[in-house]
Scaffold this active site. Sequence first.
Site, mmCIF file in Angstrom:
data_model
loop_
_atom_site.group_PDB
_atom_site.id
_atom_site.type_symbol
_atom_site.label_atom_id
_atom_site.label_comp_id
_atom_site.label_asym_id
_atom_site.label_seq_id
_atom_site.Cartn_x
_atom_site.Cartn_y
_atom_site.Cartn_z
ATOM 1 N N ASP A 140 119.279 85.923 13.032
ATOM 2 C CA ASP A 140 118.304 85.704 14.092
ATOM 3 C C ASP A 140 117.871 87.038 14.695
ATOM 4 O O ASP A 140 118.623 88.017 14.675
ATOM 5 C CB ASP A 140 118.910 84.865 15.223
ATOM 6 C CG ASP A 140 119.326 83.471 14.774
ATOM 7 O OD1 ASP A 140 118.835 83.020 13.718
ATOM 8 O OD2 ASP A 140 120.131 82.843 15.481
ATOM 9 N N VAL A 141 116.684 87.054 15.279
ATOM 10 C CA VAL A 141 116.210 88.250 15.975
ATOM 11 C C VAL A 141 117.222 88.671 17.043
ATOM 12 O O VAL A 141 117.477 89.861 17.240
ATOM 13 C CB VAL A 141 114.830 87.982 16.613
ATOM 14 C CG1 VAL A 141 114.433 89.134 17.541
ATOM 15 C CG2 VAL A 141 113.766 87.787 15.537
#
Length: 309
Positions: A140-141
């Site tokens: 994920d970012v």
Amino acid sequence: MAEQRTLPVPEGLAGERVDAGVARLLGLSRTRSAELVESGNVRIDGVVVAKSDRLAAAAWLEVTLDDPPGPVAVVPAVVPDLHVVYDDDDLVVVDKPVGVAAHPSLGWSGPTVVGHLAAAGFRIATSGAAERAGVIHRLDVGTSGLMVVAKSEPAYATLKRAFRSRTVTKTYHALVQGHPDPLAGTVDAPIGRHPRHTFRWAVVASGKPSVTHYETLEAHRYGSLLEVRLETGRTHQIRVHMSALRHPCVGDLTYGADPTLARRTGLERQWLHAVRLGFPHPATGSWAEYESPYPTDLAHALDVVRRVA
């Protein structure tokens, strides 16, 4: 050019949400189906519907398929805090900082691992979609840590097989709220899209099989440091499973974390880090394993939790 599809709703889909039913009938992704509904391109008996509406048997479904968006371009740009941990002719292992996506996607204009490697002159495998060529798995970012990207086509195919056959070890550390009971265990619960929130995932009966193993490393007044190993690689898997246990990752406001504790620790994202990554090297078959230290924001947050008596 837009394409019109008109067909009756089969009895087997009676009661199904519109977005899910359209996806199943037309072989679309759930995301693509939801986009069509939200843009007014889906009608039932001539009436525009919402994605949460339900299908009725024998009703006439009309779907206008507009032209799908083209591939997202890779924008070469060096990410200063992205470190190359290992590099050879077949693969590159990177330590991804928070705020960086694995690859470009619609709606994301920030830095990416793929863009950094392109700007730094790395030759990456062309296998996979154009915007994610060479990417074997994603973080994920808002999650930092280790990722491997294939540089050669044989390495891409071999690493993909290794991830599918679960011969890869993916180890994370997570600081979660409270104290899991038992202190070590396995969460075996299917994960799918959240029934009400488009950008969230949840434990749902219709989801894909998802297995997470955890072990408590440290227990403190407000939280526990866990070592987590994944058997499967679902989107947001650790975050969803920990939230389902009522022990969300500290700072993970999307999945129910306490905002007061997040402010106290200075976190602006979930406390989750991919600390170790191991796999058989695609060229030699010998075991390769890499480690990543905690980034500054996570180390600080952990120190705050440790100091509270």
